[in-house]
Design a protein around this motif. Structure first.
Motif: not given
Length: 393
Positions: A249-277
């Motif tokens: 969620a923190e990564m998603a928030e930061q990516v969304k913050r910067y995404f609009e101004k970018m020319d190239i976006v490379i999502m190389a992170a291995a994010v956790a697909d699930y979280r504890v409810e």
């Protein structure tokens, strides 16, 4: 080497250069010899040390010209305000400054001084002059100064200086040149973690090496790089905008913050697909032979970017253990990416934790392009080469 208390740290830096295959010759000012002896540096470098006494010519060589001609790079460390002023104004009144003035090789300056001297307008003006002349300057760090208080002006750690020097040298030599100059590049790297309780979490085996290699190469090729990284044991490359996160969620928030101004976006992170409810607020005790955790799906960051992109060139990664091309091709289409990098993480010789990888570039309407086993830095180079060729069409 010039006369600052950080001269003793420069001795460690000399040792690091030699360990990494460099031939080192030391020239030092009279003031530097008050902090560390020429004999110490001669022992470390295994070469005679040049001082002002060396200015006395013999019948065969002019010492400062001979040293200037021999050098492939010149590093001033630690660089005092005095030496910076002299270099900026072409003053050559001792062996060190005479050699630097005669040298045509790339020059690197590593300042270390009191904060008040560093921020003085004259020093700042002189440093700007050096940069305008094509001389590389490493920004000093905040820290405990010799005067007994914290401030900016401290010499960075040896590994930081060496990494910066290596990166700048690659910039000087890279065959790709500065083809990314003016581009804004966003890269995610590492793993994310999802909290179970205050001492436990869910994560994966990603070390971040691929993403950090991409960030380094992008920076070397002139891009303005933002690196958003989950926890790793790596030092971020010099000259990137580094943002540390933990959860998806923190990564998603930061990516969304910067995404609009970018020319190239490379999502190389291995994010956790699930979280504890519902993560526990206190450590879960071993009171039962079984423990059940209810997991809920995290946001699919890559898919959301595929829906949002306008001008951005979007790159995704697919780490698979079976049916590599089939699964990765499906992901490429579902996520609406411009390029997908597929790799087989079931192999022990590549992928997670390794310095090497073997990947396949998948592009819409193009045949798969296999990039055979190579270093992750070389794969990063080929990835940006591929992006460049696709954007030129």
């Amino acid at each position: 080497m010039t006369g600052g208390i950080a001269a003793y740290k420069a001795a460690y830096f000399i040792r690091t250069l030699i360990k990494n295959g460099a031939q080192v010759r030391v020239a030092m000012t009279k003031a530097a010899a008050n902090f560390i002896t020429p004999m110490t540096l001669q022992t470390l470098s295994r070469h005679r040390v040049y001082t002002d006494e060396t200015l006395i010519y013999d019948d065969e060589i002019v010492p400062h010209i001979e040293l200037a001609d021999w050098s492939e790079i010149a590093i001033v460390i630690p660089a005092t305000a005095n030496i910076i002023a002299k270099i900026a104004n072409g003053i050559a009144d001792d062996f060190v400054t005479s050699t630097l003035l005669a040298s045509a090789c790339p020059k690197f300056v590593v300042p270390a001084m009191n904060e008040k001297m560093l921020t003085n307008k004259a020093t700042q003006r002189n440093m700007e002059r050096l940069q305008a002349d094509g001389i590389h300057i490493l920004e000093p760090e905040m820290g405990f100064l010799a005067e007994g208080y914290d401030g900016k002006g401290r010499l960075p750690a040896t590994e930081v200086i060496f990494k910066w020097l290596t990166q700048k040298m690659l910039q000087e030599k890279t065959s790709a040149g500065r083809d990314l100059k003016g581009k804004r590049v966003l890269i995610t790297a590492g793993k994310t973690i999802e909290i179970i309780d205050p001492v436990r979490y869910i994560t994966n085996r990603s070390t971040g090496k691929m993403g950090y290699a991409l960030a380094q190469i992008a920076s070397e090729r002139g891009a303005e790089v933002t690196l958003i990284s989950g926890p790793t044991n790596l030092l971020p490359p010099i000259d990137v905008n580094f943002i540390a996160v933990k959860t998806t969620a923190e990564m998603a928030e930061q990516v969304k913050r910067y995404f609009e101004k970018m020319d190239i976006v490379i999502m190389a992170a291995a994010v956790a697909d699930y979280r504890v409810e519902k993560p526990a607020t206190q450590k879960i005790k071993k009171n039962s032979p079984n423990l059940e955790l209810k997991l809920v799906k995290n946001i699919d960051i890559l898919k959301s970017l595929g829906q949002l992109k306008t001008k951005q060139f979007l790159v995704g990664f697919a780490a698979e253990t079976q049916n590599l091309l089939e699964n990765a091709t499906k992901k490429m289409r579902e996520k609406n990416v411009d390029l997908l990098v597929a790799n087989d993480v079931s192999r022990q010789d590549i992928g997670f934790g390794s310095d090497q990888n073997e990947v396949t570039f998948l592009r819409p309407e193009n045949k798969p392009l296999l990039i055979r086993k190579n270093s992750k830095k070389e794969i990063a180079v080929q990835l940006f080469d591929c992006i460049d060729s696709m954007e030129r069409r």
